[in-house]
Design a protein around this motif. Structure first.
Motif, PDB file in Angstrom:
ATOM      1  N   GLY A  17      19.333  28.298  30.287  1.00 26.93           N
ATOM      2  CA  GLY A  17      19.216  29.747  30.282  1.00 26.93           C
ATOM      3  C   GLY A  17      19.505  30.404  31.609  1.00 26.93           C
ATOM      4  N   VAL A  18      19.941  29.635  32.608  1.00 24.33           N
ATOM      5  CA  VAL A  18      20.324  30.187  33.909  1.00 24.33           C
ATOM      6  C   VAL A  18      21.785  30.623  33.847  1.00 24.33           C
ATOM      7  CG1 VAL A  18      20.756  29.608  36.337  1.00 24.33           C
ATOM      8  CG2 VAL A  18      18.632  28.879  35.232  1.00 24.33           C
ATOM      9  N   ALA A  19      22.087  31.770  34.432  1.00 24.00           N
ATOM     10  CA  ALA A  19      23.470  32.252  34.515  1.00 24.00           C
ATOM     11  C   ALA A  19      23.943  32.141  35.958  1.00 24.00           C
ATOM     12  CB  ALA A  19      23.568  33.695  34.036  1.00 24.00           C
ATOM     13  N   LEU A  20      25.037  31.403  36.164  1.00 22.86           N
ATOM     14  CA  LEU A  20      25.627  31.244  37.488  1.00 22.86           C
ATOM     15  C   LEU A  20      27.021  31.847  37.482  1.00 22.86           C
ATOM     16  CD1 LEU A  20      24.705  27.508  38.277  1.00 22.86           C
ATOM     17  CD2 LEU A  20      23.502  29.571  39.029  1.00 22.86           C
ATOM     18  N   GLY A  21      27.287  32.721  38.458  1.00 23.80           N
ATOM     19  CA  GLY A  21      28.584  33.361  38.538  1.00 23.80           C
ATOM     20  C   GLY A  21      29.665  32.453  39.085  1.00 23.80           C
ATOM     21  N   ALA A  22      30.915  32.842  38.875  1.00 29.35           N
ATOM     22  CA  ALA A  22      32.059  32.068  39.349  1.00 29.35           C
ATOM     23  C   ALA A  22      31.970  31.866  40.855  1.00 29.35           C
ATOM     24  CB  ALA A  22      33.354  32.784  38.990  1.00 29.35           C
ATOM     25  N   GLY A  23      32.260  30.649  41.287  1.00 29.45           N
ATOM     26  CA  GLY A  23      32.316  30.354  42.708  1.00 29.45           C
ATOM     27  C   GLY A  23      30.982  30.110  43.373  1.00 29.45           C
ATOM     28  N   THR A  24      29.893  30.256  42.652  1.00 29.80           N
ATOM     29  CA  THR A  24      28.570  30.043  43.238  1.00 29.80           C
ATOM     30  C   THR A  24      28.306  28.555  43.401  1.00 29.80           C
ATOM     31  OG1 THR A  24      27.554  32.121  42.592  1.00 29.80           O
ATOM     32  CG2 THR A  24      26.098  30.226  42.700  1.00 29.80           C
ATOM     33  N   ALA A  25      27.667  28.194  44.525  1.00 30.09           N
ATOM     34  CA  ALA A  25      27.332  26.803  44.816  1.00 30.09           C
ATOM     35  C   ALA A  25      25.825  26.653  44.911  1.00 30.09           C
ATOM     36  CB  ALA A  25      27.983  26.354  46.123  1.00 30.09           C
ATOM     37  N   VAL A  26      25.274  25.678  44.178  1.00 28.68           N
ATOM     38  CA  VAL A  26      23.851  25.345  44.225  1.00 28.68           C
ATOM     39  C   VAL A  26      23.745  23.961  44.853  1.00 28.68           C
ATOM     40  CG1 VAL A  26      21.741  25.012  42.898  1.00 28.68           C
ATOM     41  CG2 VAL A  26      23.413  26.731  42.158  1.00 28.68           C
ATOM     42  N   TRP A  27      23.101  23.894  46.018  1.00 28.46           N
ATOM     43  CA  TRP A  27      23.131  22.662  46.800  1.00 28.46           C
ATOM     44  C   TRP A  27      21.961  21.741  46.483  1.00 28.46           C
ATOM     45  CZ3 TRP A  27      27.463  21.114  48.713  1.00 28.46           C
ATOM     46  CH2 TRP A  27      28.455  22.057  49.007  1.00 28.46           C
ATOM     47  N   ASP A  28      21.870  20.631  47.208  1.00 25.69           N
ATOM     48  CA  ASP A  28      21.014  19.515  46.838  1.00 25.69           C
ATOM     49  C   ASP A  28      19.531  19.887  46.796  1.00 25.69           C
ATOM     50  OD1 ASP A  28      21.869  19.512  49.716  1.00 25.69           O
ATOM     51  OD2 ASP A  28      20.222  18.089  49.907  1.00 25.69           O
ATOM     52  N   SER A  29      18.901  19.417  45.746  1.00 19.59           N
ATOM     53  CA  SER A  29      17.460  19.540  45.514  1.00 19.59           C
ATOM     54  C   SER A  29      16.978  20.972  45.324  1.00 19.59           C
ATOM     55  CB  SER A  29      16.664  18.863  46.638  1.00 19.59           C
ATOM     56  OG  SER A  29      17.008  17.495  46.734  1.00 19.59           O
ATOM     57  N   ALA A  30      17.889  21.913  45.108  1.00 18.72           N
ATOM     58  CA  ALA A  30      17.473  23.273  44.753  1.00 18.72           C
ATOM     59  C   ALA A  30      16.933  23.272  43.322  1.00 18.72           C
ATOM     60  CB  ALA A  30      18.648  24.239  44.873  1.00 18.72           C
ATOM     61  N   HIS A  31      16.075  24.242  43.015  1.00 22.09           N
ATOM     62  CA  HIS A  31      15.505  24.373  41.674  1.00 22.09           C
ATOM     63  C   HIS A  31      15.647  25.826  41.239  1.00 22.09           C
ATOM     64  CE1 HIS A  31      11.785  23.647  38.841  1.00 22.09           C
ATOM     65  NE2 HIS A  31      12.879  24.004  38.181  1.00 22.09           N
ATOM     66  N   VAL A  32      16.390  26.029  40.165  1.00 20.34           N
ATOM     67  CA  VAL A  32      16.612  27.370  39.618  1.00 20.34           C
ATOM     68  C   VAL A  32      15.992  27.409  38.230  1.00 20.34           C
ATOM     69  CG1 VAL A  32      18.288  29.172  39.119  1.00 20.34           C
ATOM     70  CG2 VAL A  32      18.774  27.493  40.924  1.00 20.34           C
ATOM     71  N   ARG A  33      15.005  28.298  38.045  1.00 17.38           N
ATOM     72  CA  ARG A  33      14.239  28.313  36.805  1.00 17.38           C
ATOM     73  C   ARG A  33      14.944  29.112  35.702  1.00 17.38           C
ATOM     74  NH1 ARG A  33       8.802  27.131  37.330  1.00 17.38           N
ATOM     75  NH2 ARG A  33       9.003  26.919  35.068  1.00 17.38           N
ATOM     76  N   ARG A  34      14.486  28.893  34.473  1.00 18.32           N
ATOM     77  CA  ARG A  34      15.082  29.513  33.289  1.00 18.32           C
ATOM     78  C   ARG A  34      15.160  31.032  33.437  1.00 18.32           C
ATOM     79  NH1 ARG A  34      10.771  31.937  31.159  1.00 18.32           N
ATOM     80  NH2 ARG A  34       8.724  30.984  31.421  1.00 18.32           N
ATOM     81  N   GLY A  35      16.243  31.589  32.926  1.00 13.53           N
ATOM     82  CA  GLY A  35      16.404  33.032  32.907  1.00 13.53           C
ATOM     83  C   GLY A  35      16.886  33.653  34.198  1.00 13.53           C
ATOM     84  N   ALA A  36      16.958  32.870  35.282  1.00 19.28           N
ATOM     85  CA  ALA A  36      17.473  33.420  36.542  1.00 19.28           C
ATOM     86  C   ALA A  36      18.953  33.749  36.384  1.00 19.28           C
ATOM     87  CB  ALA A  36      17.258  32.435  37.680  1.00 19.28           C
ATOM     88  N   ARG A  37      19.380  34.809  37.051  1.00 24.73           N
ATOM     89  CA  ARG A  37      20.785  35.225  37.013  1.00 24.73           C
ATOM     90  C   ARG A  37      21.290  35.336  38.443  1.00 24.73           C
ATOM     91  NH1 ARG A  37      18.477  39.178  33.953  1.00 24.73           N
ATOM     92  NH2 ARG A  37      19.432  40.878  35.108  1.00 24.73           N
ATOM     93  N   ILE A  38      22.316  34.568  38.735  1.00 25.87           N
ATOM     94  CA  ILE A  38      22.894  34.527  40.079  1.00 25.87           C
ATOM     95  C   ILE A  38      24.353  34.922  39.962  1.00 25.87           C
ATOM     96  CG2 ILE A  38      23.374  33.080  42.081  1.00 25.87           C
ATOM     97  CD1 ILE A  38      20.995  31.348  41.229  1.00 25.87           C
ATOM     98  N   GLY A  39      24.774  35.859  40.788  1.00 29.09           N
ATOM     99  CA  GLY A  39      26.120  36.413  40.699  1.00 29.09           C
ATOM    100  C   GLY A  39      27.195  35.489  41.242  1.00 29.09           C
ATOM    101  N   ARG A  40      28.363  36.045  41.495  1.00 31.23           N
ATOM    102  CA  ARG A  40      29.522  35.257  41.901  1.00 31.23           C
ATOM    103  C   ARG A  40      29.507  34.984  43.400  1.00 31.23           C
ATOM    104  NH1 ARG A  40      33.207  38.176  44.691  1.00 31.23           N
ATOM    105  NH2 ARG A  40      33.111  40.452  44.487  1.00 31.23           N
ATOM    106  N   ASP A  41      30.106  33.852  43.748  1.00 32.96           N
ATOM    107  CA  ASP A  41      30.346  33.486  45.145  1.00 32.96           C
ATOM    108  C   ASP A  41      29.080  33.510  45.995  1.00 32.96           C
ATOM    109  OD1 ASP A  41      33.146  33.083  44.786  1.00 32.96           O
ATOM    110  OD2 ASP A  41      33.430  35.248  44.816  1.00 32.96           O
ATOM    111  N   CYS A  42      27.994  33.025  45.428  1.00 31.66           N
ATOM    112  CA  CYS A  42      26.730  32.908  46.164  1.00 31.66           C
ATOM    113  C   CYS A  42      26.547  31.482  46.658  1.00 31.66           C
ATOM    114  CB  CYS A  42      25.542  33.267  45.268  1.00 31.66           C
ATOM    115  SG  CYS A  42      25.491  34.999  44.772  1.00 31.66           S
ATOM    116  N   ILE A  43      25.673  31.331  47.655  1.00 30.91           N
ATOM    117  CA  ILE A  43      25.265  30.020  48.136  1.00 30.91           C
ATOM    118  C   ILE A  43      23.762  29.911  47.956  1.00 30.91           C
ATOM    119  CG2 ILE A  43      25.039  28.508  50.140  1.00 30.91           C
ATOM    120  CD1 ILE A  43      27.598  29.799  51.233  1.00 30.91           C
TER     121      ILE A  43
END
Length: 202
Positions: A17-43
């Motif tokens: 249920g997480v939305a990740l935008g184009a070009g976004t990078a999620v790096w090691d051991s990060a935790h993104v919970r359900r329903g979070a919305r992250i836009g494009r080209d984020c780190i």
């Protein structure tokens, strides 16, 4: 297939249920919970935590070990430096008043929301109190404890954070506060921009 798809490190945990935008990078051991919305080209830096239903705009940079609790919204172009922490509860307790049961960790009617406006910077190890508005293109100094709203372009530092100046979109300081007030008027920056506003502060 999405052009420039998001990239997720194999050790990161991105819940359903997480939305990740184009070009976004999620790096090691990060935790993104359900329903979070992250836009494009984020780190999203290593070991960052993003709670459920948090909203992160485009072109945001979250450094290592950032903690975004439920109720936080970041507009586009926000930087949150390493180990910065957001909070959302004015009266945090582990248990009910009789110490018989744990309080829920889910958002409740008492959970306050915080919004960080576009282009703002939150310095390393800063703590952001609950229910605040962090103004556009402001800068929160490293290690600051923010307990009140920050005005657009404001520079705040300390514990509790206090207004000490104003910054340009490029990050340069363009005015110094006197007795907690930034003088009104036009403040030129070395980058060529003009920062204009009425007096802000106490």
């Amino acid at each position: 297939m999405t052009p420039n798809p998001p990239r997720v490190h194999p050790t990161a945990l991105v819940e359903e249920g997480v939305a990740l935008g184009a070009g976004t990078a999620v790096w090691d051991s990060a935790h993104v919970r359900r329903g979070a919305r992250i836009g494009r080209d984020c780190i999203v830096g290593e070991k960052a935590y993003i709670a459920y239903d948090v909203v992160v705009g485009d072109l945001c940079k979250l450094n290592a070990c950032v903690y975004l609790c439920a109720g936080v919204t970041l507009e586009s172009g926000v930087m949150v430096a390493a180990h910065a922490v957001f909070t959302n509860d004015l009266h945090p307790r582990a248990t009910d008043p009789d110490v018989t049961a744990l309080q829920t960790s889910a958002p409740t009617a008492a959970t306050l929301t915080t919004v960080v406006r576009r282009g703002a910077t939150i310095g390393a190890n800063a703590t952001i109190g609950p229910g605040l508005e962090i103004g556009a293109f402001c800068m929160v100094g490293m290690g600051s404890v923010v307990t009140a709203d920050v005005p657009p372009h404001g520079l705040v530092v300390g514990n509790p954070a206090r207004l000490v100046g104003a910054v340009c979109r490029c990050g340069e300081v363009v005015a110094r506060a006197v007795a907690g007030v930034v003088p009104h008027g036009d403040h030129p920056c070395r980058c060529g921009r003009i920062v204009s506003w009425p007096a802000i502060g106490a």
